[in-house]
Design an enzyme around this catalytic site. Sequence first.
Site, mmCIF file in Angstrom:
data_model
loop_
_atom_site.group_PDB
_atom_site.id
_atom_site.type_symbol
_atom_site.label_atom_id
_atom_site.label_comp_id
_atom_site.label_asym_id
_atom_site.label_seq_id
_atom_site.Cartn_x
_atom_site.Cartn_y
_atom_site.Cartn_z
ATOM 1 N N LYS A 113 29.749 37.063 47.264
ATOM 2 C CA LYS A 113 30.887 37.446 46.420
ATOM 3 C C LYS A 113 32.196 37.486 47.224
ATOM 4 O O LYS A 113 33.279 37.313 46.673
ATOM 5 C CB LYS A 113 30.635 38.802 45.759
HETATM 6 C C1 LIG Z 1 26.059 37.744 42.440
HETATM 7 C C2 LIG Z 1 24.910 37.257 43.250
HETATM 8 C C3 LIG Z 1 24.077 36.187 42.841
HETATM 9 C C4 LIG Z 1 24.254 35.488 41.496
HETATM 10 O O1 LIG Z 1 25.377 34.664 41.456
HETATM 11 P P1 LIG Z 1 25.969 34.164 40.059
HETATM 12 O O2 LIG Z 1 27.239 33.496 40.374
HETATM 13 O O3 LIG Z 1 26.157 35.409 39.236
HETATM 14 O O4 LIG Z 1 24.960 33.254 39.455
HETATM 15 C C5 LIG Z 1 23.055 35.767 43.680
HETATM 16 N N1 LIG Z 1 22.818 36.391 44.864
HETATM 17 C C6 LIG Z 1 23.584 37.415 45.288
HETATM 18 C C7 LIG Z 1 23.260 38.066 46.590
HETATM 19 C C8 LIG Z 1 24.656 37.885 44.514
HETATM 20 O O5 LIG Z 1 25.396 38.922 44.954
#
Ligand SMILES: *Cc1c(COP(=O)(O)O)cnc(C)c1O
Length: 497
Positions: A113
């Site tokens: 993120k």
């Molecule tokens: C948010 C997240 C995801 C999922 O990603 P999306 O863009 O919502 O599909 C996968 N792995 C981790 C560690 C995340 O924080």
Amino acid sequence: MKYVSTRSDKYKVESAEAIKTGIAPDGGLFVPEEIPQLSLDEIEKFANLSYPELAKKILSLYLTDYTEEELSDCVNSAYTSEKFESEAIAPLHKLDDKAFVLELWHGPTCAFKDMALQILPHFLVKAIKKTGEDRDVIILVATSGDTGKAALEGFKDVKNTKIQVFYPVSGVSKIQKLQMATQDGSNVSVISVDGNFDDAQTGVKKIFGNADYAKEASDLGYVFSSANSINWGRLVPQIVYYFYSYASLVKTGEIKCGDKINIVVPTGNFGNILAAYYAKEMGLFVDKLICASNQNNVLTDFIKTGVYDKNRKFETTISPSMDILISSNLERLLFHMSGKNFNLVKEYMASLAASGKYSVDKEIFDSISSVFCAGYCDDAQTKQTIKETYEKYGYTIDTHTAVAKNVYDKYEKDTSDGKKTVIASTANPYKFNKAVLEAICEDAIPDGEFELIDLLHEKSGLNVPKSLAGLKNKFIRFNTTCGKDNLWSETKKFLTK
Ligand SMILES: *Cc1c(COP(=O)(O)O)cnc(C)c1O
């Protein structure tokens, strides 16, 4: 480049407006009217660029109302080797001749993120100015863990902004709580809510939906905004690293520019894999996009059958960031795959809201099937994959990445495709240390967070990220808990401070 809504043709806005408002007034998501195209020659040159240089190129194709200088400012503030503890920002780790792991977790909160939330605040501050807004922004976030911390790190000390995060008092892990309670920055506030994640989220939504609160905030010189994952400003930075991973393969001689690769993404809200789809549509040489889910396998079923049905049990898994039954960003894919048929998208979304279900037309289903594959695995298989990867390659992966690796292995076994494949790795293994240790360690696992970190260091040989190592000695700055109906009074207090 203009942005339109996925649900009607009533709005056509510049990217700054799309980023400022987050969601279109008709409830749709903003999408680029046309997807910019890149030639083989242009893509080949990417092999010589650093991550920030490449980011400027890709972003300038989409955020055409930002000046070159503005984009440079944003990129240079976000992607520094200090913040990412890595020169490459998003290094590509070779597992074997076919599989490459794209490490997206070197940022300040150890999850992917950060790739978007480190830059979004800078887009947003500029968007506010460009659209003639003179109030400061107050960002409110309800979080079940990762997003809140990543947003705090992104917005801390960013001028003309304040950020307040609400998390459920007993709904986040110990380390996540510590990460937030010790947050620094002059413009941040962290409050725990006496309730669960839904209570926190409902509380924040009530503030956003209340015109009186908006007026009170405005009188204090603030306008509400959010940093949630449907904002175009969070999606567009994610396109960059798919080009970067391809450029890394070209640069190291693993492929020739023009060779096709596959990409596997551990998926929740469908943001990360959608960014890979945009990269492919822009001309990146990608064959299959492989969507990996945990036991919350709504997307696997959708991609295999064309029926999206969220009416099923919500599973709590060891890959919690993918425990999602409504993948909001899928709406953008439907728009593009239907030939921009906003009436149809609107119908599907109405059906989803009314019955939790929709099924797409055969044509759309066929288009999706020509690009996407899907698979899922359960917690036991996730742990088994962590163990196998550790034993075979001496490489430690987190639970989310393991879901992707598991689905990739099954795909290879079924298809013998053999193409070089990039596996998106979304979290640092330290972030999910307990489950990872249970998978790779025969001995008893300790209880304390810092003992877990030490043991994982010993087993994996990975450096402990500074941000986690430092937590032990950090001062607890935020320890206010509020009732689930009292969020606004906390926000008001924070705004008048
Ligand atoms: C948010 C997240 C995801 C999922 O990603 P999306 O863009 O919502 O599909 C996968 N792995 C981790 C560690 C995340 O924080």
